[in-house]
Write a protein that holds these residues in place. Sequence first.
Motif, PDB file in Angstrom:
ATOM      1  N   ARG A  21      93.987 -39.839  -8.219  1.00 25.84           N
ATOM      2  CA  ARG A  21      94.858 -41.013  -8.046  1.00 25.84           C
ATOM      3  C   ARG A  21      96.233 -40.799  -8.664  1.00 25.84           C
ATOM      4  O   ARG A  21      97.180 -41.508  -8.365  1.00 25.84           O
ATOM      5  CB  ARG A  21      94.198 -42.279  -8.574  1.00 25.84           C
ATOM      6  N   LEU A  22      96.339 -39.778  -9.547  1.00 23.95           N
ATOM      7  CA  LEU A  22      97.655 -39.499 -10.132  1.00 23.95           C
ATOM      8  C   LEU A  22      98.582 -38.799  -9.136  1.00 23.95           C
ATOM      9  O   LEU A  22      99.801 -38.805  -9.299  1.00 23.95           O
ATOM     10  CB  LEU A  22      97.502 -38.606 -11.372  1.00 23.95           C
ATOM     11  N   GLU A  23      97.990 -38.186  -8.107  1.00 21.22           N
ATOM     12  CA  GLU A  23      98.794 -37.327  -7.230  1.00 21.22           C
ATOM     13  C   GLU A  23      99.971 -38.062  -6.589  1.00 21.22           C
ATOM     14  O   GLU A  23     101.054 -37.510  -6.444  1.00 21.22           O
ATOM     15  CB  GLU A  23      97.921 -36.671  -6.153  1.00 21.22           C
ATOM     16  N   SER A  24      99.755 -39.337  -6.253  1.00 26.09           N
ATOM     17  CA  SER A  24     100.849 -40.080  -5.613  1.00 26.09           C
ATOM     18  C   SER A  24     102.052 -40.192  -6.546  1.00 26.09           C
ATOM     19  O   SER A  24     103.175 -40.378  -6.104  1.00 26.09           O
ATOM     20  CB  SER A  24     100.362 -41.467  -5.208  1.00 26.09           C
ATOM     21  N   LEU A  25     101.819 -40.054  -7.842  1.00 25.20           N
ATOM     22  CA  LEU A  25     102.924 -40.169  -8.804  1.00 25.20           C
ATOM     23  C   LEU A  25     103.455 -38.808  -9.250  1.00 25.20           C
ATOM     24  O   LEU A  25     104.629 -38.643  -9.519  1.00 25.20           O
ATOM     25  CB  LEU A  25     102.465 -40.937 -10.046  1.00 25.20           C
ATOM     26  N   ILE A  26     102.566 -37.819  -9.321  1.00 24.01           N
ATOM     27  CA  ILE A  26     102.987 -36.542  -9.919  1.00 24.01           C
ATOM     28  C   ILE A  26     103.241 -35.464  -8.877  1.00 24.01           C
ATOM     29  O   ILE A  26     103.796 -34.413  -9.193  1.00 24.01           O
ATOM     30  CB  ILE A  26     101.951 -36.039 -10.958  1.00 24.01           C
ATOM     31  N   GLY A  27     102.825 -35.707  -7.649  1.00 19.09           N
ATOM     32  CA  GLY A  27     103.088 -34.733  -6.586  1.00 19.09           C
ATOM     33  C   GLY A  27     102.030 -33.638  -6.543  1.00 19.09           C
ATOM     34  O   GLY A  27     101.233 -33.465  -7.473  1.00 19.09           O
ATOM     35  N   ALA A  28     102.058 -32.885  -5.444  1.00 15.92           N
ATOM     36  CA  ALA A  28     101.005 -31.903  -5.169  1.00 15.92           C
ATOM     37  C   ALA A  28     101.018 -30.746  -6.175  1.00 15.92           C
ATOM     38  O   ALA A  28      99.962 -30.264  -6.589  1.00 15.92           O
ATOM     39  CB  ALA A  28     101.164 -31.369  -3.752  1.00 15.92           C
ATOM     40  N   GLU A  29     102.211 -30.330  -6.575  1.00 16.53           N
ATOM     41  CA  GLU A  29     102.285 -29.156  -7.447  1.00 16.53           C
ATOM     42  C   GLU A  29     101.675 -29.423  -8.821  1.00 16.53           C
ATOM     43  O   GLU A  29     100.858 -28.643  -9.326  1.00 16.53           O
ATOM     44  CB  GLU A  29     103.755 -28.768  -7.592  1.00 16.53           C
ATOM     45  N   ARG A  30     102.067 -30.552  -9.408  1.00 16.50           N
ATOM     46  CA  ARG A  30     101.503 -30.903 -10.717  1.00 16.50           C
ATOM     47  C   ARG A  30     100.002 -31.130 -10.604  1.00 16.50           C
ATOM     48  O   ARG A  30      99.231 -30.797 -11.497  1.00 16.50           O
ATOM     49  CB  ARG A  30     102.197 -32.152 -11.274  1.00 16.50           C
ATOM     50  N   MET A  31      99.609 -31.706  -9.479  1.00 14.05           N
ATOM     51  CA  MET A  31      98.182 -31.975  -9.288  1.00 14.05           C
ATOM     52  C   MET A  31      97.398 -30.662  -9.243  1.00 14.05           C
ATOM     53  O   MET A  31      96.323 -30.542  -9.845  1.00 14.05           O
ATOM     54  CB  MET A  31      98.003 -32.753  -7.968  1.00 14.05           C
ATOM     55  N   ALA A  32      97.980 -29.691  -8.543  1.00 20.61           N
ATOM     56  CA  ALA A  32      97.295 -28.393  -8.420  1.00 20.61           C
ATOM     57  C   ALA A  32      97.193 -27.729  -9.790  1.00 20.61           C
ATOM     58  O   ALA A  32      96.153 -27.153 -10.140  1.00 20.61           O
ATOM     59  CB  ALA A  32      98.051 -27.499  -7.447  1.00 20.61           C
ATOM     60  N   ARG A  33      98.250 -27.854 -10.588  1.00 28.32           N
ATOM     61  CA  ARG A  33      98.211 -27.261 -11.935  1.00 28.32           C
ATOM     62  C   ARG A  33      97.114 -27.939 -12.764  1.00 28.32           C
ATOM     63  O   ARG A  33      96.347 -27.298 -13.476  1.00 28.32           O
ATOM     64  CB  ARG A  33      99.582 -27.427 -12.615  1.00 28.32           C
ATOM     65  N   TYR A  34      97.052 -29.247 -12.631  1.00 29.91           N
ATOM     66  CA  TYR A  34      96.025 -29.989 -13.370  1.00 29.91           C
ATOM     67  C   TYR A  34      94.615 -29.512 -12.966  1.00 29.91           C
ATOM     68  O   TYR A  34      93.752 -29.304 -13.803  1.00 29.91           O
ATOM     69  CB  TYR A  34      96.172 -31.499 -13.106  1.00 29.91           C
ATOM     70  N   GLU A  35      94.439 -29.309 -11.682  1.00 34.63           N
ATOM     71  CA  GLU A  35      93.097 -28.917 -11.218  1.00 34.63           C
ATOM     72  C   GLU A  35      92.726 -27.525 -11.712  1.00 34.63           C
ATOM     73  O   GLU A  35      91.577 -27.276 -12.074  1.00 34.63           O
ATOM     74  CB  GLU A  35      93.029 -29.024  -9.697  1.00 34.63           C
ATOM     75  N   ARG A  36      93.715 -26.629 -11.755  1.00 34.27           N
ATOM     76  CA  ARG A  36      93.433 -25.279 -12.282  1.00 34.27           C
ATOM     77  C   ARG A  36      93.045 -25.381 -13.756  1.00 34.27           C
ATOM     78  O   ARG A  36      92.117 -24.731 -14.225  1.00 34.27           O
ATOM     79  CB  ARG A  36      94.664 -24.375 -12.128  1.00 34.27           C
TER      80      ARG A  36
END
Length: 478
Positions: A21-36
Amino acid sequence: MGANRRKGLCEVDVQALDAARLESLIGAERMARYERAADAAQAALAGHSVLNVSSTSSGGGVAEMLQTLLAYVRGAGIDARWLVIRGDEHFFEITKRIHNGIYGTPGDDGALGEQERAHYERVLRRNGEELLAILRQGDVVLIHDPQPAGLTEAVRSAGARVVWRCHIGREEPNHWTERAWEFLRPYIQDADDFVFSRASFAPAWVDPARTHVIPPSIDPFSAKNEPMSRRNVLLALGYVGLLDGDGDPPAVPFTRRDGSPGRINRHVDILQSGPAPPADAPLVVQVSRWDTLKDMAGVMEGFAHHVDAGLGAHLTLMGPAVKGIVDDPEAAMVYDECVERWRALPHAIRGRVHLACAPVADPDELAAITNALQRHAAVVTQKSLAEGFGLTVTEAMWKSRPIVASAVGGIVDQIEDGKQGLLIEDPSDLASFGAAIERLLRDAPLARKLGAAARARAAAEFLGDRHLDQYAQLFVGP
Ligand code: UDP
């Protein structure tokens, strides 16, 4: 909440939240970093739990943060748990003394000698026994702040990795900081890792190789920070009594931490000499625990004597209801002192100063009321005399509010003077404090500009993905 104080060490329910749910605020790149980072942390923990131990499940910044942060950790497939220690009145008197000491102040002037040490250890021994029954070898235990710090050795001897997470501090050591650190040092010096909100908060004897700097964060979807329509803000504040209204609108909805809908239906207890502020009057707001270091009385006097009455502004100081705050024995005294100084204000000014005690029985509801008040504020202040980080500042930044705050502790990591808000170099300088408020009340374009910059900085630096990423690095190790 799942917290039961009578049974000793109590476990707080932690829900699982999907960070997607954070992705809409942080964008795909930050989301991908978070997932890694989440993948790496999960692999490093190899099925072990991350236990958090703190002194309260509600009230104050630590509880505020753990409430949602741990839910994201759980949502990442990691067994994050939260335990709250039990202590008696004398224990919390001692730990408040340590807390005040680490901020460089004498607090209640009481001793931190052998008798206090013996009591501190006795209380934690009981909690430790229960903790050891829950722990498994290889678990990671994050011990938050001085109250449970004395559990470090017991946890280490059970084969768990101990991280002492300190949320408070002061740049320049003085007699009081030294005394408090000397009290704590034997308990924490062998912790595997230390986490501070600022590098300068670490005492000199802490091994830099084991020290990590991780500033706090807020959750944009919690009841404290979720979007609220202007209409609902006004309905909520009118209903609870923080704004003048008929007090009888439909209860306003909010989202509980478990995802279920809640409704604001308790009232705030307000001390005022006339009606509540009208909805169209500019409102200056400080939300803080009733703690000397938050200087609520100073905010009141700065507002009363140094903000032009012709602007028609009101001031609301809101803190949690003082009864029943288990881990803070000073709250009632600080509130009473504020009331005394409020009574001494000239009558005409007193009518524009409101002291509010918010209901604490339901922390999600308290968060929703606080959210509404922060969103309505024309200016948010945080005139702390010392501050670990100051989540109230981050919360106001996220809500694009113009802020006047003291240039102390973690506040200066959030606001640069004139960029994301206005800072007061010397928190005891009430004239400068009042002038800064006045400036923001008079200059709407400046207030808007600072508010927008504050929101952008909060979004860039103080959301959970950055925070969790740093913890993941800590779990994974060098
Ligand atoms: N808070 C609240 N209602 C109150 C007083 C405080 O919700 O009446 C919350 C506030 O919004 C923030 C936290 O308590 O989330 C305080 O954290 P902060 O880091 O500002 O200070 P601390 O209390 O930890 O010193």
